[in-house]
Design a protein around this motif. Structure first.
Motif, PDB file in Angstrom:
ATOM      1  N   GLU A 109     -79.904 -46.783 -18.070  1.00 10.86           N
ATOM      2  CA  GLU A 109     -80.584 -47.852 -17.326  1.00 10.86           C
ATOM      3  C   GLU A 109     -81.785 -47.225 -16.632  1.00 10.86           C
ATOM      4  OE1 GLU A 109     -79.615 -51.016 -17.389  1.00 10.86           O
ATOM      5  OE2 GLU A 109     -77.766 -50.638 -18.505  1.00 10.86           O
ATOM      6  N   MET A 110     -82.964 -47.830 -16.843  1.00 12.14           N
ATOM      7  CA  MET A 110     -84.179 -47.209 -16.351  1.00 12.14           C
ATOM      8  C   MET A 110     -84.631 -47.709 -14.987  1.00 12.14           C
ATOM      9  SD  MET A 110     -85.988 -47.004 -20.002  1.00 12.14           S
ATOM     10  CE  MET A 110     -87.346 -45.974 -19.606  1.00 12.14           C
ATOM     11  N   ARG A 111     -84.446 -48.993 -14.704  1.00 15.09           N
ATOM     12  CA  ARG A 111     -84.847 -49.560 -13.418  1.00 15.09           C
ATOM     13  C   ARG A 111     -83.851 -50.642 -13.050  1.00 15.09           C
ATOM     14  NH1 ARG A 111     -90.282 -48.429 -11.425  1.00 15.09           N
ATOM     15  NH2 ARG A 111     -89.476 -49.752  -9.801  1.00 15.09           N
ATOM     16  N   SER A 112     -83.257 -50.530 -11.905  1.00 15.29           N
ATOM     17  CA  SER A 112     -82.289 -51.549 -11.496  1.00 15.29           C
ATOM     18  C   SER A 112     -82.984 -52.805 -10.971  1.00 15.29           C
ATOM     19  CB  SER A 112     -81.358 -50.983 -10.421  1.00 15.29           C
ATOM     20  OG  SER A 112     -82.115 -50.595  -9.295  1.00 15.29           O
ATOM     21  N   ASP A 113     -84.244 -52.695 -10.583  1.00 12.08           N
ATOM     22  CA  ASP A 113     -84.952 -53.849 -10.028  1.00 12.08           C
ATOM     23  C   ASP A 113     -85.658 -54.696 -11.092  1.00 12.08           C
ATOM     24  OD1 ASP A 113     -87.030 -52.178 -10.746  1.00 12.08           O
ATOM     25  OD2 ASP A 113     -87.840 -51.973  -8.713  1.00 12.08           O
ATOM     26  N   GLY A 114     -85.533 -54.313 -12.358  1.00  7.90           N
ATOM     27  CA  GLY A 114     -86.131 -55.077 -13.446  1.00  7.90           C
ATOM     28  C   GLY A 114     -87.609 -54.815 -13.652  1.00  7.90           C
ATOM     29  N   ALA A 115     -88.213 -53.987 -12.813  1.00  5.07           N
ATOM     30  CA  ALA A 115     -89.636 -53.677 -12.953  1.00  5.07           C
ATOM     31  C   ALA A 115     -89.863 -52.799 -14.184  1.00  5.07           C
ATOM     32  CB  ALA A 115     -90.139 -52.956 -11.696  1.00  5.07           C
ATOM     33  N   SER A 116     -91.106 -52.740 -14.609  1.00  6.10           N
ATOM     34  CA  SER A 116     -91.435 -51.896 -15.760  1.00  6.10           C
ATOM     35  C   SER A 116     -91.211 -50.429 -15.397  1.00  6.10           C
ATOM     36  CB  SER A 116     -92.890 -52.101 -16.164  1.00  6.10           C
ATOM     37  OG  SER A 116     -93.076 -53.412 -16.613  1.00  6.10           O
ATOM     38  N   PRO A 117     -90.646 -49.667 -16.318  1.00  8.31           N
ATOM     39  CA  PRO A 117     -90.402 -48.261 -16.037  1.00  8.31           C
ATOM     40  C   PRO A 117     -91.699 -47.456 -16.043  1.00  8.31           C
ATOM     41  CG  PRO A 117     -89.790 -48.777 -18.289  1.00  8.31           C
ATOM     42  CD  PRO A 117     -90.163 -50.073 -17.626  1.00  8.31           C
ATOM     43  N   SER A 118     -91.706 -46.388 -15.278  1.00  7.29           N
ATOM     44  CA  SER A 118     -92.866 -45.492 -15.258  1.00  7.29           C
ATOM     45  C   SER A 118     -92.811 -44.579 -16.480  1.00  7.29           C
ATOM     46  CB  SER A 118     -92.843 -44.642 -13.986  1.00  7.29           C
ATOM     47  OG  SER A 118     -91.744 -43.725 -14.039  1.00  7.29           O
ATOM     48  N   ALA A 119     -93.903 -43.886 -16.738  1.00  6.03           N
ATOM     49  CA  ALA A 119     -93.933 -42.917 -17.841  1.00  6.03           C
ATOM     50  C   ALA A 119     -92.846 -41.867 -17.626  1.00  6.03           C
ATOM     51  CB  ALA A 119     -95.309 -42.273 -17.953  1.00  6.03           C
ATOM     52  N   GLN A 120     -92.650 -41.444 -16.380  1.00 10.82           N
ATOM     53  CA  GLN A 120     -91.620 -40.441 -16.093  1.00 10.82           C
ATOM     54  C   GLN A 120     -90.228 -40.984 -16.385  1.00 10.82           C
ATOM     55  OE1 GLN A 120     -92.339 -37.131 -15.104  1.00 10.82           O
ATOM     56  NE2 GLN A 120     -90.238 -36.969 -15.847  1.00 10.82           N
TER      57      GLN A 120
END
Length: 158
Positions: free
Chosen positions: A130-141
């Motif tokens: 899971e990359m972001r729990s807030d649903g926002a777009s993930p960063s490159a990192q």
């Protein structure tokens, strides 16, 4: 293809992006640049370029369609996962001298929040990051970190 006795590190992996939003191309670009850079070796602890690893982003094994990947990864359809496994094992690429199949598949999806998943050839489970729990777009990192965590190991015999 180089190898040491009983060892190989040439990872052969399929990349599928199931994101249907405009963000799709951004994720693909991050992955492409990360793989083509020298950073992938240091950050993931692999020898990507040196050992001839390949990430199949556009050229996919025949039969590995977005629909099959959706059924296997998002709908958790067991039969589709078995089909996917067969396609991975039977893949051949004369141009790159690949004749023993692929090591696995990595998938990006935004359904129910951005996440990256993998399936390793001849295994039975899908692993999810899971990359972001807030649903926002993930960063490159975020994308690069998930790539390193989920990069399938070499499953083909040395």
């Amino acid at each position: 293809m180089r190898s040491f006795a009983g060892y190989r590190d040439d990872r052969l992996v399929v990349w599928v992006n199931l994101d249907e939003s405009p963000h799709r191309e951004i994720v693909n670009k991050v992955i492409k640049e990360f793989v083509e850079s020298r950073r992938v070796d240091a950050e993931c602890g692999v020898h990507w370029r040196e050992w001839g690893s390949t990430l199949y982003m556009k050229k996919r094994p025949a039969g590995i369609t977005d629909d099959l990947v959706k059924r296997a990864f998002l709908e958790k359809n067991r039969v589709s996962l078995q089909q996917l496994n067969r396609f991975l094992k039977s893949f051949r690429d004369a141009e790159r001298e690949v004749d023993e199949g692929l090591d696995g598949i990595m998938v990006y999806s935004r359904k129910n929040g951005p996440r990256m998943m993998n399936f390793v050839t001849n295994r039975k489970k899908i692993k999810t990051f899971e990359m972001r729990s807030d649903g926002a777009s993930p960063s490159a990192q975020d994308i690069e970190d998930a790539f390193c965590v989920l990069l399938p190991p070499v499953t083909r015999a040395p």
